[in-house]
Motif scaffolding. Structure first.
Motif: not given
Length: 223
Positions: A52-53, A56, A112, A115, A152, A221
């Motif tokens: 899961s972004s 993080w 990434w 990000f 999310e 996403f």
């Protein structure tokens, strides 16, 4: 002559900062390596949390909250944490899964890392600002971890009907979304120190989650 007390204080401060830098880097190593291993070992829907972004981003928020420094130092700590984590993630994948080590400097790896810089700065600073005394700013900072989880979760619900992802995808996505929504509200209640801040932060989280959902969608996403 230099006051020995001042010299001692300066030395202790430098030692503490070095320890903090090492701790942030070590946490980045753990986040990158453990994240990949949990993806491979946990059952669904829990494996989704490791991938899961938002989770993080919580790491950057947590390091900023722990540091208890100014917003810019917290933001820098968040950047270091996530950029190190991204690189260690790809390195671990190369060792454990025999992935191509060139992922470290590939366009995907660089994306990434970018990000990581963005999320690390934003959520690291938010973690640091949870200790800010300004009454209008603290609820917004406290709302950030809950907001990204709610954003999310909304994205997972939105794409759960995708027929091309397999028969179990909808169930896994909805279960993960429920876990993230519960966790998001719980984090706000835990981080906030007063009921007033909790109420304001929950309200702010709804607005921020809508912005975050739009950001996830623009970044691709939601596909």
């Amino acid at each position: 002559m230099t006051d020995p007390k001042i010299s001692m204080t300066t030395t202790n401060r430098e030692v503490r900062r070095r320890h903090q830098v090492l701790t942030v880097a070590a946490c980045g190593v753990l986040l990158g390596a453990v994240d990949l291993l949990l993806q491979r070992t946990l059952p669904y829907p829990w494996a989704n949390l490791a991938n899961s972004s938002a989770v993080w981003a919580l790491g950057a928020f947590g390091i900023g909250w722990w540091l208890r420094a100014g917003w810019w130092r917290s933001a820098l700590a968040g950047i270091v944490l996530l950029v190190v984590a991204v690189q260690v993630y790809h390195l671990t994948a190369a060792v454990v899964m025999d992935d191509d080590v060139q992922m470290l400097w590939s366009p995907t790896g660089i994306m990434w890392s970018a990000f990581g810089v963005l999320a690390g700065a934003l959520f690291g600073a938010a973690g640091g600002l949870t200790h800010d005394r300004r009454p209008w700013l603290r609820p917004i900072a406290v709302a950030m971890p809950g907001a990204v989880l709610l954003a999310e979760a909304a994205m997972l619900v939105d794409r759960s009907d995708n027929p091309g992802r397999g028969p179990n995808y909808r169930t896994d996505s909805l279960q993960t979304a429920a876990i993230e929504a519960i966790l998001g509200v719980a984090l706000i209640l835990l981080v906030a120190r007063t009921n007033r801040v909790r109420l304001l932060a929950l309200t702010a989280a709804i607005v921020l989650a809508a912005i975050g959902f739009a950001g996830f969608t623009v970044a691709g996403f939601g596909d």
